[in-house]
Design an enzyme around this catalytic site. Structure first.
Site, PDB file in Angstrom:
ATOM      1  N   TYR A   1       0.875  -1.274   0.023  1.00 28.71           N
ATOM      2  CA  TYR A   1      -0.008  -0.114   0.087  1.00 28.71           C
ATOM      3  C   TYR A   1       0.746   1.144  -0.205  1.00 28.71           C
ATOM      4  O   TYR A   1       1.986   1.214  -0.710  1.00 28.71           O
ATOM      5  CB  TYR A   1      -0.976  -0.113   1.211  1.00 28.71           C
TER       6      TYR A   1
ATOM      7  N   LYS B   1     -20.491 -19.412 -10.208  1.00 27.46           N
ATOM      8  CA  LYS B   1     -20.045 -19.375 -11.372  1.00 27.46           C
ATOM      9  C   LYS B   1     -18.421 -18.641 -11.175  1.00 27.46           C
ATOM     10  O   LYS B   1     -17.314 -19.300 -11.770  1.00 27.46           O
ATOM     11  CB  LYS B   1     -20.544 -18.345 -12.186  1.00 27.46           C
TER      12      LYS B   1
END
Length: 454
Positions: free
Chosen positions: A91, A146
């Protein structure tokens, strides 16, 4: 993302299975089947057969698993955050450097971010499985499923995006705004005819591979199975008399795929809920059906589905269960092929179609041979497209996928009861992905060779 790992652990952890069973038994004591199904939004009786104890058990087990785990999908970090240094690299301030690189060359987003291996699974919940228009909240479990198929079979990270709108323009706009984070868009369970415009517009306006799986995923698998079935019955595609039942997303895509592959449209009869489609029919038509009508049924045969069966070589059903009788199959040509894919109840049960004389029978069910399952297509198609950072999914890539899928079944393996690989066959994704990647290069839509290292 480790949804696939979570599922594997679930099956291997006997303690967890025991806990699930205990919790499930408690649920059954507290609630009737009707109460359980109120939570999931559908009546069990609509999705099982008279002897559907196995289906009932699967529904109940799935409900318990989703409840206990809070869905079947999670996000996992690729890096450790054990120290301040770790945090500074992943970060701020370190992350500013890849940002600066991408500002100078936006294509580097494929090098420095998850975009190169991430798919958005997008739905508006308007045409989910056999459940219909159930909306974005109820559609979320299907999209999660999915996503874990993408991860488990192809190593692709996928995230469910369930849009709270069914306005065509709003769906298109939303997907375009989401596109920067994803390497491809898998449209899912969007109703016809809206799905045709949504996909067409997004394919044109986005510089990303976009595929509506209900259309092209289904067509790829059907054509792959047909290629192998034709080897068994020794017939040619352009000579087939074909009957298609259903003119939703799958039916239209299958029709277009067959014609593109060489089927003679004048030898194709298509039926929807209003009956046989023909040029000039007024009832229940739309621009897509009119396109089909102009190409098919030159004799303008009218009436119900049974009127089309006499002498047919191939029946493809993507409609509703129980509409094809034994007598209808008996009227087909010798060595007929029946692909009855309505779920959970097919247009005709496979054993009944066999008894009626069909030579090769395929279905959408997992408890009979020759299951035509979309998971045989979309993981490999997107893996191949992502491997070249493709800008589009072209018809050539779809055709390559179908032929590669068919070829996974070797000559020694090919039989009347084995025209398509098993959905869990691990040879499928590499074969399909390689063919799709090569086709993307030949179609000039690849940003890079699939042999290049990103």
């Amino acid at each position: 993302m480790s949804g696939g790992t979570a599922i594997k652990n679930m099956h291997s952890d006997s303690g967890l299975e025991t806990d699930l069973k205990k919790n499930f038994e408690k649920d059954l004591e507290k609630n009737s089947k009707i109460t359980l199904e109120k939570d999931s939004g559908t009546d069990l009786k609509k999705h099982q057969e008279k002897n559907g104890d196995e289906h009932t058990s699967l529904y109940q087990e799935s409900l318990a698993v989703h409840r206990r785990l809070g869905g079947v999908l999670e996000v996992a970090s690729k890096v450790s955050l054990q120290t301040i240094h770790d945090l500074s690299v992943a970060y701020t301030p370190g992350v500013a450097e890849p940002c600066r690189k991408i500002i100078k060359d936006p294509e580097l987003v494929y090098l420095y971010t998850l975009k190169r291996n991430t798919i958005a699974v997008v739905t508006d919940g308007s045409a989910v499985l056999g459940l219909g228009n159930i909306g974005p909240y109820a559609a979320l479990p299907v999209m999660e499923g999915k996503a874990i198929i993408f991860k488990e079979f192809a190593g692709i990270d996928a995230f469910p995006i369930c849009l709270d709108t069914q306005e065509t323009e709003e769906v298109i706009k939303a997907v375009k705004h989401l596109a920067p984070a994803f390497g491809g868009i898998n449209l899912e369970d969007i109703s016809a005819p809206r799905c045709f415009e949504i996909e067409s517009r997004l394919r044109e306006e986005l510089d990303l591979p976009v595929m509506h799986d209900d259309q092209h995923g289904t067509a790829i698998v059907v054509f792959a199975g047909l290629l192998n079935a034709l080897k068994i019955v020794n017939k040619k595609l352009n000579e087939l008399h074909i009957v298609i039942s259903g003119l939703g997303a799958a039916g239209v895509a299958i029709f277009r795929f067959l014609v593109r592959a060489g089927a003679n449209p004048s030898r194709i009869l298509v039926c929807d809920i209003k009956g046989l489609v023909y040029e000039g029919r007024k009832n229940g038509m739309n621009p897509v059906k009119e396109e089909v009508a102009r190409l098919t049924n030159p004799e303008k045969l009218k009436g119900r589905l049974e009127n089309a069966f006499q002498g047919a070589d191939l029946f493809i059903g993507v409609s509703v269960g129980g509409i094809v009788s034994e007598e209808m199959v008996q009227s087909m040509a010798k060595d007929a092929i029946v692909m009855a894919m309505a779920n959970p109840l097919p247009e005709i049960m496979p054993d009944t179609a066999k008894r009626a004389g069909a030579r090769v029978v395929a279905t959408g069910r997992s408890d009979f041979p020759n299951q035509l399952n979309n998971c045989l297509s979309f993981p490999g198609v997107f893996k191949g497209a992502l491997s070249t950072c493709a800008r589009k999914i072209t018809p050539e890539m779809e055709m390559a996928a179908a032929r590669a899928l068919a070829e996974v079944v070797t000559i020694n393996e090919l039989s009347e009861d084995h025209i398509i690989p098993d959905p869990l066959d691990r040879r499928v994704v590499p074969a399909v992905a390689k063919a799709v990647a090569s086709a993307s290069l030949e179609s000039c839509v690849a940003r890079k060779s699939h042999e290049d290292r990103v």
